[in-house]
Design a protein around this motif. Structure first.
Motif, short mmCIF file in Angstrom:
data_model
loop_
_atom_site.label_atom_id
_atom_site.label_comp_id
_atom_site.label_asym_id
_atom_site.label_seq_id
_atom_site.Cartn_x
_atom_site.Cartn_y
_atom_site.Cartn_z
N ARG A 61 0.89 -1.28 -0.20
CA ARG A 61 0.01 0.18 -0.03
C ARG A 61 0.90 1.18 0.06
NH1 ARG A 61 -4.54 -2.49 4.31
NH2 ARG A 61 -5.95 -3.08 2.56
N ALA A 62 2.04 1.22 0.81
CA ALA A 62 2.94 2.23 0.75
C ALA A 62 3.51 2.54 -0.52
CB ALA A 62 4.18 2.03 1.94
N ARG A 63 3.50 1.84 -1.26
CA ARG A 63 4.29 1.63 -2.80
C ARG A 63 3.19 1.65 -3.88
NH1 ARG A 63 6.80 4.32 -0.06
NH2 ARG A 63 9.28 4.53 0.32
N LYS A 64 1.97 1.88 -3.54
CA LYS A 64 0.88 1.58 -4.70
C LYS A 64 1.05 0.44 -5.47
CE LYS A 64 0.42 6.66 -5.16
NZ LYS A 64 0.12 7.50 -6.01
N PHE A 65 1.25 -0.78 -4.53
CA PHE A 65 1.21 -2.05 -5.46
C PHE A 65 2.56 -2.35 -6.48
CE2 PHE A 65 -2.21 -2.46 -2.60
CZ PHE A 65 -2.47 -3.84 -2.37
N HIS A 66 3.36 -1.39 -6.45
CA HIS A 66 4.39 -1.64 -7.26
C HIS A 66 5.56 -2.70 -6.41
CE1 HIS A 66 7.94 -1.35 -9.59
NE2 HIS A 66 7.40 -0.19 -10.28
N GLN A 67 5.33 -4.13 -6.78
CA GLN A 67 5.96 -5.11 -6.23
C GLN A 67 7.60 -5.04 -5.76
OE1 GLN A 67 4.95 -8.39 -8.49
NE2 GLN A 67 2.64 -8.34 -7.68
N THR A 68 8.33 -4.59 -6.86
CA THR A 68 9.54 -4.23 -6.68
C THR A 68 9.96 -3.22 -5.41
OG1 THR A 68 9.60 -4.59 -9.00
CG2 THR A 68 11.69 -4.12 -7.73
N GLU A 69 9.02 -2.25 -5.75
CA GLU A 69 9.36 -0.84 -4.57
C GLU A 69 8.80 -1.34 -3.40
OE1 GLU A 69 10.69 2.22 -5.35
OE2 GLU A 69 11.20 1.09 -7.15
N ALA A 70 7.92 -2.14 -3.37
CA ALA A 70 7.22 -2.64 -1.93
C ALA A 70 8.17 -3.62 -1.11
CB ALA A 70 6.04 -3.31 -1.92
N ARG A 72 11.48 -3.48 -1.87
CA ARG A 72 12.83 -2.54 -1.50
C ARG A 72 12.66 -1.78 -0.07
NH1 ARG A 72 13.81 0.93 -6.21
NH2 ARG A 72 14.69 -0.92 -7.06
N LEU A 73 11.13 -1.43 0.12
CA LEU A 73 10.83 -0.90 1.31
C LEU A 73 10.85 -1.63 2.50
CD1 LEU A 73 9.86 1.96 2.70
CD2 LEU A 73 7.51 1.09 2.30
N LEU A 74 10.17 -3.04 2.13
CA LEU A 74 10.56 -3.87 3.28
C LEU A 74 11.81 -4.45 3.56
CD1 LEU A 74 8.74 -6.11 4.70
CD2 LEU A 74 9.13 -7.58 2.84
N ALA A 75 12.75 -4.39 2.75
CA ALA A 75 14.11 -4.67 2.96
C ALA A 75 14.64 -3.51 3.87
CB ALA A 75 15.04 -4.97 1.75
N GLN A 76 14.41 -2.30 3.35
CA GLN A 76 14.91 -1.24 3.66
C GLN A 76 14.55 -1.08 5.37
OE1 GLN A 76 17.33 0.84 2.35
NE2 GLN A 76 17.40 1.63 4.27
N TYR A 77 13.29 -1.24 5.77
CA TYR A 77 12.74 -1.45 6.89
C TYR A 77 13.50 -2.37 7.83
CZ TYR A 77 9.20 -2.42 10.57
OH TYR A 77 8.54 -2.48 11.68
N PHE A 78 13.82 -3.56 7.52
CA PHE A 78 14.65 -4.27 8.44
C PHE A 78 15.93 -3.94 8.55
CE2 PHE A 78 10.64 -7.17 8.11
CZ PHE A 78 10.45 -7.09 9.37
N GLN A 79 16.60 -3.31 7.22
CA GLN A 79 18.03 -3.18 7.47
C GLN A 79 18.13 -1.79 8.25
OE1 GLN A 79 19.67 -1.88 3.53
NE2 GLN A 79 21.52 -2.75 4.15
N ILE A 181 22.33 13.44 12.15
CA ILE A 181 21.15 12.90 12.97
C ILE A 181 19.77 13.18 12.12
CG2 ILE A 181 21.95 12.87 15.29
CD1 ILE A 181 20.63 15.36 15.95
N LEU A 182 19.79 14.31 11.28
CA LEU A 182 18.70 14.55 10.21
C LEU A 182 18.74 13.35 9.32
CD1 LEU A 182 19.11 18.33 10.15
CD2 LEU A 182 17.10 16.96 11.23
N LYS A 183 19.77 12.98 8.86
CA LYS A 183 19.80 12.07 7.73
C LYS A 183 19.36 10.63 8.44
CE LYS A 183 22.75 10.01 4.42
NZ LYS A 183 22.78 8.83 4.65
N LEU A 184 19.39 10.55 9.72
CA LEU A 184 19.18 9.29 10.28
C LEU A 184 17.42 9.29 10.35
CD1 LEU A 184 20.02 6.83 11.96
CD2 LEU A 184 19.55 8.23 13.98
N ALA A 185 17.04 10.75 10.58
CA ALA A 185 15.46 10.62 10.65
C ALA A 185 14.86 10.40 9.33
CB ALA A 185 15.14 11.97 11.17
N SER A 192 12.29 4.12 5.08
CA SER A 192 12.28 2.44 5.73
C SER A 192 10.82 2.42 6.44
CB SER A 192 13.48 2.47 6.71
OG SER A 192 14.46 3.26 6.29
N PHE A 193 9.90 3.49 6.31
CA PHE A 193 8.60 2.96 7.18
C PHE A 193 7.47 2.96 6.22
CE2 PHE A 193 4.98 3.74 9.59
CZ PHE A 193 5.35 3.03 10.81
#
Length: 334
Positions: A61-70, A72-79, A181-185, A192-193
């Motif tokens: 949903r966060a990536r409009k059902f674009h599977q590769t993008e979704a 990538r976001l999932l991987a980034q979330y855990f990374q 720290i701004l980059k971290l945010a 990642s969210f």
């Protein structure tokens, strides 16, 4: 369709909105989710700690059902969680640092949604007492709040709005906002969210926040940049995007002023007690102890070591991991 239980509890309007805006199709929801799940084996370096349908769905949903993008976001979330272990060590509302940030109103969360069904988060920057709350703890409190809110499927579809009020935010406070720290945010929220951010609204920002914004621009995706609105003290331009009926009086809205404890009470429930709300001026021993341990924690090489370069005055340079945050103020003070 047998998969519609994933959409259980959604209003017909929201289901229709998901179809129109997010390309969500109940008939193939299961296949979409499975295709994202099948990509997990391509990243053995990442521990995917949650892979159930409902969880993967929020990334689609966060990536409009674009599977590769979704994916990538999932991987980034855990990374992100893997790279910043200490941020997520005791990632609960009753963690002392998170609890203190929540109690001080970071973030504020309005009960009612805006006219598009989006949840409104508020940050009153001037309330940041730097002897009480580290920036990291405020970021943790925001990420935890989003984590709780994103369980709500309506919000997965409608998204969030963030309003940051910079009035009375001092130059000295701003000098603590280092590029690292701004980059971290930004990494934590933008990259990642699994949430849709409909807009980030700056209100009453002084010139030095403008300067800061220019510095972090390179880290922002075009899509994010288009959603950042700098209103200054022009509340009319804010009201064109968020109706006054949805806003507390601080933003020229018709609702009463925001009570800083609202969201903390919601999250902490019976654990919330007002004795934690000692006034900003009281400076007891416990308070001093917390402040020093926070500083030590933030200055430790482990927290500081970022794999990517950080922007420093507009140019990329690697930060020495041993350097404490405070040795590199973004806005040098005389």
């Amino acid at each position: 369709a047998e998969m519609t239980h994933l959409q259980a509890g959604l209003s017909p309007e929201t289901i229709e909105k998901a179809r129109l805006e997010l390309n969500e199709n109940p008939d193939i929801l299961h296949q979409d989710i499975q295709q994202v799940r099948d990509m997990i084996i391509t990243r053995p370096d990442i521990g995917f700690l949650r892979t159930d349908d409902a969880f993967i769905l929020r990334f689609l949903r966060a990536r409009k059902f674009h599977q590769t993008e979704a994916f990538r976001l999932l991987a980034q979330y855990f990374q992100y969680r893997q790279l910043n272990l200490d941020m997520f060590k005791n990632f609960k509302a009753d963690d002392p640092g998170i609890k203190r940030a929540l109690t001080d109103g970071f973030p504020g969360v309005l009960e009612n949604r805006d006219h598009c069904g989006r949840k409104i988060l508020l940050l009153f920057a001037a309330n940041w007492d730097q002897s009480r709350n580290s920036f990291i703890d405020i970021l943790r409190a925001i990420l935890l709040s989003l984590e709780v809110l994103i369980e709500d499927q309506e919000l997965q579809i409608n998204g969030f709005i963030l309003i940051i009020d910079w009035s009375n935010f001092s130059f000295k406070q701003a000098s603590k906002l280092t590029p690292s720290i701004l980059k971290l945010a930004i990494e934590g929220l933008q990259d990642s969210f699994p949430a849709r951010f409909g807009g980030v609204h700056f209100v009453n920002q002084p010139w030095y926040i403008h300067a800061l914004y220019t510095l972090i621009k390179p880290f922002l995706k075009d899509k994010t940049r288009k959603r950042i609105f700098l209103h200054g003290n022009n509340l009319n331009s804010l009201h064109q995007l968020i109706h006054p009926e949805c806003l507390p009086s601080e933003f020229g809205g018709t609702l009463p002023p925001y009570d800083m404890g609202t969201w903390a009470r919601t999250l902490l429930g019976p654990d919330y007690s007002d004795e934690n709300e000692y006034t900003h001026t009281s400076y007891n021993a416990m308070h001093v102890k917390h402040a020093s341990s926070n500083l030590e924690r933030e200055a430790s090489p482990k927290t500081m070591k970022r794999s990517q370069s950080v922007v420093e005055a507009g140019t990329l340079k690697h930060e020495d991991p041993g350097e404490s945050e405070n040795t590199q103020p973004l806005l040098a003070l005389d």
